[in-house]
Design an enzyme around this catalytic site. Structure first.
Site, PDB file in Angstrom:
ATOM      1  N   HIS A 259       0.811  -1.206   0.000  1.00 42.14           N
ATOM      2  CA  HIS A 259       0.000   0.000   0.000  1.00 42.14           C
ATOM      3  C   HIS A 259       0.847   1.260   0.000  1.00 42.14           C
ATOM      4  CE1 HIS A 259      -2.322   3.340   1.745  1.00 42.14           C
ATOM      5  NE2 HIS A 259      -3.356   2.777   1.148  1.00 42.14           N
ATOM      6  N   CYS A 260       2.017   1.220   0.607  1.00 47.01           N
ATOM      7  CA  CYS A 260       2.747   2.455   0.884  1.00 47.01           C
ATOM      8  C   CYS A 260       3.513   3.010  -0.313  1.00 47.01           C
ATOM      9  CB  CYS A 260       3.708   2.239   2.059  1.00 47.01           C
ATOM     10  SG  CYS A 260       2.870   1.940   3.628  1.00 47.01           S
TER      11      CYS A 260
END
Length: 420
Positions: A259-260
């Site tokens: 996600h990051c």
């Protein structure tokens, strides 16, 4: 009955946070909209990589419980929002889950409550989006209740740094809000770092991941021209890393995932364009380079087959490791997906193996992993190592593969081995 904290969102961020708080003596309730997640947690089952069923059982021993009923917020001294913020169209984070959590809190907000947003987003979200929703009932942030932002720093699969010993950044809507949030987190986290305000805390998170995103793009681009110039980039990085100051090693790969790294910098880029009217050029260039990494991997794979007189069309290609990171099962934004798509588009027959993944959903159907890795290595025209899981015996893989393309630079040179 009073509750120290209600944590909204029992995923990769919220559940480890709940565990650490519970083990440090706080009364913790996990609130999640998914009834299956709630039922599983209350039955003692974990659904995230870093926590086992025994960890959930230990949480229960300390009074933890999960629920889908938002009325538990009425008894909470603090609420922490840990819901996902996926990338929406145009680069803006999808704040739907955050807004839903805010609406639930607003219905039960009471004087003295602390509300913390941990979900990653663009600068200004806490003050400009979350605060008005909470204040709609008449209570004022900084006067009647406390509001803060604290970016999550969960690193799945990291055995060294977890919730407790990773410094916690906190920024309050007012200094008093910040002090209240620091006091809360210091109850179960070793080091808390207070910023001037919520925007500084929001931006700190984006800077951390933008830094990584840009440096990964740098080595991904270097890998291309180093290959064309006949330079071993892995040896170059090892040499540069011998310098004890002024250098941090980053490594090329088949793309970025999770996600990051592939998502968070876009929030900052979007915010700069939307509010200031000009581009964040470093981020946009890094995104372009990293997004094309899977295509470059397939180009190199095609060249390897061509050099041996084999076309890509009809070739059997075995992918090793389809998760976005080593030693976890999480496949969010994994570069294995675009790599597989490009291989399919070139007519290859794609197989996969991953010790952490039993089935892999690709193009609308589940692919079963190969049952016998040794046999699959011997049969595949090309094996591509995408993720270096610790369960893989690299020497055995190198010996057993007819042709191995190592995108992680972890195998020894050999006649049948090519590194990115």
């Amino acid at each position: 009955m009073a509750v120290d904290v209600v944590i909204i969102g029992m995923g990769y961020v919220g559940l480890p946070l709940a565990r650490e708080a519970a083990l440090r003596g706080l009364s913790v309730v996990g609130l999640d909209a998914n009834p299956d997640v709630v039922a599983g947690l209350n039955a003692g089952r974990s659904h995230v990589d870093d926590l086992h069923d025994s960890d959930i059982a230990e949480m229960h021993e300390h009074g933890f419980r999960a629920t889908s009923d938002a009325d538990v917020i009425a008894d909470a001294d603090a609420t922490v929002i840990c819901v996902p913020t996926p990338l929406a169209e145009g680069g803006l984070p999808d704040l739907g889950p955050v807004n839903a959590a805010a609406a639930s809190i607003a219905a039960y907000l009471h004087p003295g409550m602390l509300v913390v947003l941990e979900s990653t987003t663009y600068p200004g979200t806490t003050d400009d989006v979350l605060r008005p929703m909470l204040e709609a009932g008449g209570l004022v942030a900084g006067e009647d209740f406390h509001l803060a932002f604290s970016p999550e720093r969960i690193d799945p699969g990291n055995a060294t740094y977890g919730v407790r010993n990773t410094p916690k950044v906190v920024g309050g809507h007012t200094p008093k809000c910040g002090a209240r949030a620091v006091e809360f987190y210091e109850r179960f986290i070793d080091t808390v770092v207070q910023t001037k305000g919520t925007r500084e805390a929001e931006t700190a998170k984006l800077l951390e991941n933008t830094y990584r995103h840009i440096n990964i793009a740098l080595v991904n681009e270097m890998s291309r021209f180093c290959h064309d110039l006949g330079i071993d980039l892995w040896d170059v990085i090892n040499a540069a890393d011998s310098k004890p100051f002024g250098f941090q090693a980053f490594y090329p790969g088949p793309g970025v995932g999770g996600h990051c790294i592939p998502i968070d910098p876009n929030y900052l880029s979007y915010n700069v364009r939307a509010r200031l009217g000009y581009p964040f050029r470093f981020v946009e260039l890094a995104q372009e380079i990293n997004a094309t990494a899977p295509h470059y991997v397939v180009q190199r794979a095609q060249d390897l087959l061509n050099d041996r007189g084999m076309p890509m069309r009809g070739a059997t290609v075995l992918l090793l490791g389809v998760t976005y990171k080593a030693d976890i099962a999480d496949q969010r934004e994994s570069p294995a997906h675009p790599v597989a798509k490009h291989l399919y588009d070139h007519g290859a027959h794609v197989q996969f193996h991953d010790p952490n993944v039993e089935t892999w959903r690709f193009q609308g159907h589940d692919l079963n992993r190969v049952a016998d890795l040794d046999a699959a290595l011997a049969d595949a025209d090309l094996t591509i190592l995408l993720q270096n899981h610790r369960e893989y015996d690299l020497a055995s893989i190198s010996r057993g593969a007819r042709l191995l393309f190592d995108t992680r630079g972890v195998t020894e040179d050999g006649a049948n081995v090519e590194r990115l």
